[in-house]
Design an enzyme around this catalytic site. Structure first.
Site, PDB file in Angstrom:
ATOM      1  N   ASP A   9     -33.786  -0.737  28.982  1.00 24.34           N
ATOM      2  CA  ASP A   9     -32.610   0.135  28.812  1.00 24.34           C
ATOM      3  C   ASP A   9     -32.538   1.176  29.921  1.00 24.34           C
ATOM      4  OD1 ASP A   9     -31.724  -1.153  26.579  1.00 24.34           O
ATOM      5  OD2 ASP A   9     -31.464   0.687  25.391  1.00 24.34           O
ATOM      6  N   ASP A  62     -46.137   4.981  31.529  1.00 25.23           N
ATOM      7  CA  ASP A  62     -45.533   6.305  31.744  1.00 25.23           C
ATOM      8  C   ASP A  62     -45.168   6.491  33.211  1.00 25.23           C
ATOM      9  OD1 ASP A  62     -48.270   6.050  31.943  1.00 25.23           O
ATOM     10  OD2 ASP A  62     -48.752   8.070  31.238  1.00 25.23           O
ATOM     11  N   ASP A 117     -38.649  -2.978  25.841  1.00 20.09           N
ATOM     12  CA  ASP A 117     -37.437  -2.529  25.148  1.00 20.09           C
ATOM     13  C   ASP A 117     -36.949  -1.232  25.797  1.00 20.09           C
ATOM     14  OD1 ASP A 117     -35.461  -2.184  23.298  1.00 20.09           O
ATOM     15  OD2 ASP A 117     -36.779  -1.741  21.604  1.00 20.09           O
ATOM     16  N   TYR A 135     -43.582  -4.718  17.215  1.00 23.79           N
ATOM     17  CA  TYR A 135     -42.424  -5.024  16.381  1.00 23.79           C
ATOM     18  C   TYR A 135     -42.698  -6.170  15.400  1.00 23.79           C
ATOM     19  CZ  TYR A 135     -39.869  -2.188  19.807  1.00 23.79           C
ATOM     20  OH  TYR A 135     -39.449  -1.177  20.628  1.00 23.79           O
ATOM     21  N   LYS A 140     -50.646   0.026  29.200  1.00 21.84           N
ATOM     22  CA  LYS A 140     -51.245   1.351  28.946  1.00 21.84           C
ATOM     23  C   LYS A 140     -52.748   1.109  28.795  1.00 21.84           C
ATOM     24  CE  LYS A 140     -50.755   5.777  28.083  1.00 21.84           C
ATOM     25  NZ  LYS A 140     -50.382   6.734  29.128  1.00 21.84           N
TER      26      LYS A 140
END
Ligand code: NAD
Length: 366
Positions: free
Chosen positions: A255, A227, A251, A146, A195
């Protein structure tokens, strides 16, 4: 002791829910002989109305001079409010981004805790929920994809967009330390999510987390691919204590984790820098649809105040007192409208209360 707290009431339900959190803090002050000294700070739509900008330099100075900031929420109805006719850098949310940057808030904490009494709101099966779950998502907030360089350009006649994911070892080390520190205050387990089978930034992340872990022999830690983590959060959320991860993975995972707890009105959050300073706020927004009606759930903000006591002021037993008071009130079957049971017969067993009553009940049980 005396503590200096900046208070951003903000817009919509912000002033209503922050008032209740201050009421609970004052009850703590009375019981444990502390004094919380508040100073209001303007940010968001109310600041645009008063000063023309969502966050003034004066407001930043005020925040910097405090030990912590307690915030409600900012913004209005994005379809109808005149604030959203302004250019993006003058809209309410720009104030929050500017404040996070000015305060160097690189660590975001979002607890996902399932209250026994609100189990029904959890979309997972009973056998998966078991005795409930209690985890903390720790997300890096100022680096990664980001904040990396980005561009969109034509390459050999084809439109091509590039975003850059970059982390240096210092950025990883400071968030990892924070994650292990927080685990020490909890069940002493860290799951570092990356990852590393594909990304260089994740391989560096893993290496630095392993180095930091050596300083915390009491904390057990594991690495998990992102994942797999997304899958495990709905398959067996009980296994997690602290989930430590980079910006974009955090992020998405935060959620997902908050969704499995059921209600937005219950979810607190904290953003920390490398001092004891923190910005504490509910995870939800300013809920313009219910603002001024006296029905907003103040619990997320009250629990954010408890996080402030724990992480900025090291007042663990006082934070426990707030969290236990919230549990008692739920056990006594008081509910705001957003956490009322869906079925008619179950609704008859609980008492619906407004924002102020909920604040009064929690303050009284402190
Ligand atoms: P929202 O979270 O404000 O509302 C979504 C739904 O949840 C609404 O139905 C609302 O009534 C309900 N809700 C939220 N908090 C609640 C509470 N405490 N008690 C009971 N119900 C609650 O999200 P939105 O409608 O997408 O956004 C409204 C405004 O808030 C926008 O301007 C948005 O930009 C802003 N926002 C601010 C923050 C922040 O201040 N950090 C975060 C998210 C959204």
């Amino acid at each position: 002791m005396e503590f200096q707290v900046g208070v951003i009431k903000g817009d919509g339900i912000g002033p209503e829910i922050v008032t209740e959190a201050q009421k609970v803090l004052d009850a703590i002050g009375k019981k444990y002989s502390h004094k919380f000294v508040y100073e209001d700070i303007l940010m968001g739509g109310c600041s645009i109305d008063a000063t023309g900008v969502p966050l003034t330099d004066h407001a930043i100075e005020q925040a910097l001079s405090k030990q912590a900031v307690l915030m409600g929420s900012i913004g209005g109805n994005t379809a109808t409010s005149p604030w959203y006719k302004l250019e993006p850098s003058l809209r309410p949310e720009a104030g929050l981004l500017k404040l996070r940057k000015a305060l160097n808030l690189f660590a975001n904490l979002r607890p996902a805790y399932l209250y026994e009494e609100l189990k029904e709101a959890c979309p997972l099966r009973d056998d998966i929920i078991g005795d409930g779950f209690d985890m903390m998502i720790m997300r890096e907030l100022t680096g990664g994809l980001y904040f990396g360089e980005r561009k969109t350009e034509e390459v050999d006649g084809v439109m091509t967009a590039v975003d850059t994911l970059s982390y240096n070892e210092n950025e990883i080390r400071r968030i990892a330390k924070r994650g292990f520190d927080i685990a020490m205050k909890r069940r002493k387990k860290v799951t570092s999510v990356d990852k590393a089978n594909v990304l260089d930034s994740s391989r560096l992340w893993r290496k630095i987390v392993e180095e930091v872990a050596k300083d915390y022999p009491e904390v057990t830690y594991e690495h998990m691919l992102v994942d797999n983590c997304a899958m495990q959060l709905v398959k067996d959320p009980k296994q997690f204590d602290v989930i430590l991860t980079e910006n974009m993975f955090g992020d998405i995972l935060s959620d997902e984790a908050s969704m499995v707890t059921g209600s937005i009105g219950m979810l607190s959050s904290a953003s920390l820098n490398d001092t004891k300073f923190g910005l504490y706020e509910p995870s939800g927004g300013s809920a313009p649809d219910i603002a001024g009606k006296g029905i907003a759930n103040p619990i997320a903000t009250i629990l954010s105040a408890a996080m402030m006591l724990r992480y900025s002021f090291d007042l663990d037993k006082e934070a426990d007192a707030i969290e236990n008071a919230v549990k008692s009130v739920l056990k006594e079957n008081y509910r705001t409208i957003d956490i009322m049971p869906q079925e008619e017969d179950k609704r008859a067993l609980v008492t619906q209360v407004g924002t102020k009553e909920m604040g009064d009940l929690i303050a009284a049980r402190v």
